[in-house]
Design a protein around this motif. Structure first.
Motif, PDB file in Angstrom:
ATOM      1  N   LEU A 147       0.824  -1.215   0.000  1.00 45.60           N
ATOM      2  CA  LEU A 147       0.000   0.000   0.000  1.00 45.60           C
ATOM      3  C   LEU A 147       0.857   1.264   0.000  1.00 45.60           C
ATOM      4  N   GLU A 148       1.963   1.231   0.728  1.00 43.99           N
ATOM      5  CA  GLU A 148       2.845   2.403   0.753  1.00 43.99           C
ATOM      6  C   GLU A 148       3.513   2.636  -0.598  1.00 43.99           C
ATOM      7  N   SER A 149       3.620   1.580  -1.416  1.00 46.82           N
ATOM      8  CA  SER A 149       4.311   1.722  -2.698  1.00 46.82           C
ATOM      9  C   SER A 149       3.604   2.676  -3.642  1.00 46.82           C
ATOM     10  N   ARG A 150       2.315   2.933  -3.429  1.00 45.87           N
ATOM     11  CA  ARG A 150       1.565   3.825  -4.323  1.00 45.87           C
ATOM     12  C   ARG A 150       1.411   5.229  -3.731  1.00 45.87           C
ATOM     13  N   PHE A 151       1.965   5.457  -2.531  1.00 37.78           N
ATOM     14  CA  PHE A 151       1.747   6.720  -1.820  1.00 37.78           C
ATOM     15  C   PHE A 151       3.057   7.466  -1.625  1.00 37.78           C
ATOM     16  N   ASP A 152       3.038   8.757  -1.917  1.00 37.53           N
ATOM     17  CA  ASP A 152       4.182   9.636  -1.691  1.00 37.53           C
ATOM     18  C   ASP A 152       3.991  10.305  -0.333  1.00 37.53           C
ATOM     19  N   ALA A 153       4.695   9.808   0.686  1.00 38.05           N
ATOM     20  CA  ALA A 153       4.500  10.313   2.052  1.00 38.05           C
ATOM     21  C   ALA A 153       4.974  11.743   2.222  1.00 38.05           C
ATOM     22  N   ARG A 154       5.868  12.206   1.359  1.00 33.35           N
ATOM     23  CA  ARG A 154       6.349  13.587   1.473  1.00 33.35           C
ATOM     24  C   ARG A 154       5.348  14.571   0.896  1.00 33.35           C
ATOM     25  N   ARG A 155       4.764  14.218  -0.234  1.00 30.11           N
ATOM     26  CA  ARG A 155       3.783  15.113  -0.881  1.00 30.11           C
ATOM     27  C   ARG A 155       2.346  14.783  -0.474  1.00 30.11           C
ATOM     28  N   LEU A 156       2.168  13.689   0.275  1.00 30.83           N
ATOM     29  CA  LEU A 156       0.847  13.261   0.742  1.00 30.83           C
ATOM     30  C   LEU A 156      -0.132  13.086  -0.423  1.00 30.83           C
ATOM     31  N   GLN A 157       0.314  12.345  -1.419  1.00 29.19           N
ATOM     32  CA  GLN A 157      -0.520  12.058  -2.585  1.00 29.19           C
ATOM     33  C   GLN A 157      -0.013  10.799  -3.260  1.00 29.19           C
ATOM     34  N   HIS A 158      -0.791  10.332  -4.231  1.00 28.99           N
ATOM     35  CA  HIS A 158      -0.364   9.158  -4.982  1.00 28.99           C
ATOM     36  C   HIS A 158       0.979   9.408  -5.665  1.00 28.99           C
ATOM     37  N   ARG A 159       1.752   8.374  -5.773  1.00 28.09           N
ATOM     38  CA  ARG A 159       2.924   8.445  -6.641  1.00 28.09           C
ATOM     39  C   ARG A 159       2.441   8.534  -8.091  1.00 28.09           C
ATOM     40  N   PRO A 160       3.138   9.233  -8.934  1.00 28.64           N
ATOM     41  CA  PRO A 160       2.723   9.350 -10.333  1.00 28.64           C
ATOM     42  C   PRO A 160       2.556   7.985 -10.993  1.00 28.64           C
ATOM     43  N   GLY A 161       1.425   7.798 -11.658  1.00 31.75           N
ATOM     44  CA  GLY A 161       1.142   6.546 -12.346  1.00 31.75           C
ATOM     45  C   GLY A 161       0.503   5.479 -11.476  1.00 31.75           C
ATOM     46  N   LYS A 162       0.340   5.761 -10.185  1.00 34.70           N
ATOM     47  CA  LYS A 162      -0.234   4.770  -9.274  1.00 34.70           C
ATOM     48  C   LYS A 162      -1.682   5.096  -8.893  1.00 34.70           C
ATOM     49  N   GLU A 163      -2.251   6.139  -9.471  1.00 30.25           N
ATOM     50  CA  GLU A 163      -3.565   6.601  -9.041  1.00 30.25           C
ATOM     51  C   GLU A 163      -4.653   5.544  -9.185  1.00 30.25           C
ATOM     52  N   TYR A 204      -7.761   6.277  -1.736  1.00 31.29           N
ATOM     53  CA  TYR A 204      -6.822   5.271  -1.232  1.00 31.29           C
ATOM     54  C   TYR A 204      -7.531   3.966  -0.842  1.00 31.29           C
ATOM     55  N   GLY A 205      -8.693   3.753  -1.419  1.00 35.48           N
ATOM     56  CA  GLY A 205      -9.389   2.498  -1.190  1.00 35.48           C
ATOM     57  C   GLY A 205      -8.653   1.335  -1.836  1.00 35.48           C
ATOM     58  N   VAL A 206      -8.938   0.142  -1.356  1.00 35.22           N
ATOM     59  CA  VAL A 206      -8.325  -1.048  -1.927  1.00 35.22           C
ATOM     60  C   VAL A 206      -9.364  -2.170  -1.923  1.00 35.22           C
ATOM     61  N   ARG A 207      -9.406  -2.928  -2.978  1.00 35.42           N
ATOM     62  CA  ARG A 207     -10.326  -4.056  -3.066  1.00 35.42           C
ATOM     63  C   ARG A 207      -9.539  -5.310  -3.400  1.00 35.42           C
ATOM     64  N   VAL A 208     -10.136  -6.454  -3.111  1.00 38.77           N
ATOM     65  CA  VAL A 208      -9.478  -7.736  -3.340  1.00 38.77           C
ATOM     66  C   VAL A 208     -10.326  -8.571  -4.281  1.00 38.77           C
ATOM     67  N   GLU A 209      -9.703  -9.120  -5.303  1.00 39.96           N
ATOM     68  CA  GLU A 209     -10.347 -10.049  -6.225  1.00 39.96           C
ATOM     69  C   GLU A 209      -9.733 -11.433  -6.012  1.00 39.96           C
ATOM     70  N   HIS A 210     -10.571 -12.479  -6.088  1.00 39.43           N
ATOM     71  CA  HIS A 210     -10.105 -13.846  -5.898  1.00 39.43           C
ATOM     72  C   HIS A 210     -10.294 -14.655  -7.183  1.00 39.43           C
ATOM     73  N   ILE A 211      -9.278 -15.428  -7.523  1.00 32.25           N
ATOM     74  CA  ILE A 211      -9.358 -16.305  -8.687  1.00 32.25           C
ATOM     75  C   ILE A 211      -8.937 -17.713  -8.271  1.00 32.25           C
ATOM     76  N   PRO A 212      -9.263 -18.731  -9.080  1.00 32.02           N
ATOM     77  CA  PRO A 212      -8.837 -20.095  -8.762  1.00 32.02           C
ATOM     78  C   PRO A 212      -7.315 -20.203  -8.755  1.00 32.02           C
ATOM     79  N   PHE A 213      -6.789 -20.982  -7.819  1.00 29.69           N
ATOM     80  CA  PHE A 213      -5.351 -21.185  -7.708  1.00 29.69           C
ATOM     81  C   PHE A 213      -4.900 -22.238  -8.705  1.00 29.69           C
ATOM     82  N   GLY A 214      -3.776 -21.967  -9.364  1.00 29.94           N
ATOM     83  CA  GLY A 214      -3.181 -22.954 -10.258  1.00 29.94           C
ATOM     84  C   GLY A 214      -3.790 -23.029 -11.633  1.00 29.94           C
TER      85      GLY A 214
END
Length: 461
Positions: A147-163, A204-214
């Motif tokens: 989750l932190e990988s998409r957030f710029d903690a210094r500018r308090l916004q999404h990292r460019p391209g991660k919106e 900054y919402g996040v959702r989870v999708e599930h697919i069959p394993f393998g």
């Protein structure tokens, strides 16, 4: 004045009484009544157990432990190397990660430094490491890094391209832990109903999708459908609680390739698989290690003596300042146990040996259990010392009685829930007997485990 604990009459008198009261005071996580047994000692694969049932109160049993303490007893009980490491760990300092530690430094250098033991998976200089108390905590940190990988903690916004990156892909039947963050990765309503759900909308919402394993086709379709919304994939290289399910050859490498091509983070949950498949890591195939962005290991890592986990992440993945500080981040005492245990595994060639004994054990499970007791067992799956034997529908309906029968036959074992009903016409996976033995278990003792399980199955009929 003596500081020794006061003697308890119950310890030498009514042992069953204090054990029963202790069990009553201990939070019951299982809904139904616990098994009426308590362990009072153990060595190697053996457990010294007291029967607490009304009809046999106080009876002593010697059981072979096929569970490995939730698959964590790397070298079995009371191993001299682990015992010495625990003692040594009391004298290496109790500093947190705010200060460096020689014990911590020597462990990390041995594993990840130049020529390190694990640099085939994690090239030197490309990864950094953090420790946690448990597999669940380790997976929580992995999720936080995602989750932190998409957030710029210094500018308090999404990292460019991660919106638009708001989706995590997980798998049907997966198990990653109990915490509020992790239960969203499970497609099991039982663990989610009535609890708060994470925000799925908003910036900054996040959702989870599930697919069959393998299923390679389902995987390709998911990547195509989700496109630039896909933030990460969380996968067990072998699904544990689903019933020890292995993916087809090439599946994990194909997943890694799709993630790399799509700018998607790949998180490998190796809490259960670590050191059980004849290798330290199950994220590999005939072509070698399968690249990941984050790997979480645990259980066997603590050598059965400490509850610990390790999060291994690419160096560019981090958290905001002081955002994930932990009391348990690679404490020197835990590092001493891990390092001495791993050095023993290396010196004794236990990974290779466990792979050989595991291959023999899998054949025995198939011949003795599935072959001779088809009314109880249907299929053997897994590799090394991570093996499962699926129950029939009829046996699954009597699982409680089967556990008791196994104990009476002299073996303690655990059952995984099984994947249950799966999408796409895939067959139902029933609860599965999990066999996880210490890495130093020899062939004769492995055979004895199989014979005792067979005796329990016969008694059930």
């Amino acid at each position: 004045m003596s500081t020794a604990p006061a003697a308890r009459d119950d310890r030498t008198g009514d042992l069953a009484g204090v054990l029963s009261r202790g069990a009553d005071l201990h939070l019951n996580h299982y809904g139904a009544g616990r098994l009426p047994f308590a362990c009072v000692g153990g060595s190697g694969l053996e457990l010294d157990v007291v029967d607490l049932s009304p009809e046999h109160r106080g009876r002593r049993l010697r059981l072979l432990d096929a569970s490995g303490g939730y698959a964590s007893a790397t070298l079995g009980g009371d191993h001299p190397v682990v015992r010495a490491a625990v003692a040594r760990g009391t004298g290496v300092g109790s500093v947190t990660d705010e200060l460096g530690s020689l014990e911590r430094a020597e462990l990390l250098d041995r594993l990840f430094g130049p020529g390190g033991l694990w640099t085939d998976h994690f090239p030197n200089g490309q990864y950094h490491v953090s420790g946690r108390n448990s597999g669940s905590e380790g997976n929580e940190l992995a999720l936080r890094l995602v989750l932190e990988s998409r957030f710029d903690a210094r500018r308090l916004q999404h990292r460019p391209g991660k919106e638009r990156r708001d989706t995590i892909l997980a798998f049907q039947g997966a198990w990653h832990g109990w915490t509020d963050g992790l239960v969203q990765l499970l497609n099991r309503r039982h663990y989610q109903a009535g609890l708060p759900t994470p925000e799925t909308t908003g910036p900054y919402g996040v959702r989870v999708e599930h697919i069959p394993f393998g299923d390679p086709t389902a995987l390709e379709e998911a990547f195509t459908a989700l496109g630039d919304r896909l933030l990460a994939v969380v996968v067990e290289p072998i699904q544990g609680d689903a019933g020890i399910l292995e993916p087809p050859p090439g599946y994990l490498r194909g997943l890694s390739r799709l993630c790399a091509e799509g700018g998607v983070l790949l998180v490998a949950d190796e809490v259960l698989t670590f050191a059980k498949t004849g290798r330290y890591f199950a994220m590999r195939d005939a072509d070698g290690p399968v690249p990941t962005d984050i790997t979480v290991i645990g259980k066997y890592l603590g050598m059965g003596a400490v509850s610990t986990s390790m999060v291994i992440a690419r160096r560019e993945l981090t958290v905001r300042a002081s955002g994930a500080v932990s009391t348990s981040d690679l404490r020197p005492s835990a590092c001493a146990v891990i390092r001495d245990g791993i050095e023993h595994i290396e010196a004794e060639g236990l990974l290779r040996r466990s792979a050989e004994v595991g291959a023999h054990l899998a054949k025995q499970l198939d011949t003795v259990l599935v072959g001779r007791h088809p009314e109880v067992f249907t299929e053997v799956r897994g590799t090394g010392f991570m093996l499962g034997v699926e129950l029939t529908a009829a046996a699954a309906a009597k699982m409680g009685a089967l556990r008791r029968a196994l104990i009476e036959a002299g073996v303690y074992a655990e059952f995984m829930a099984g994947a249950g009903k799966r999408s796409g016409g895939r067959r139902y996976v029933h609860p599965t007997l999990r066999i996880v033995l210490p890495l130093n278990t020899g062939q004769a003792l492995a055979d004895e485990v199989v014979e005792r399980v067979a005796a329990g199955a016969r008694a059930l009929q």
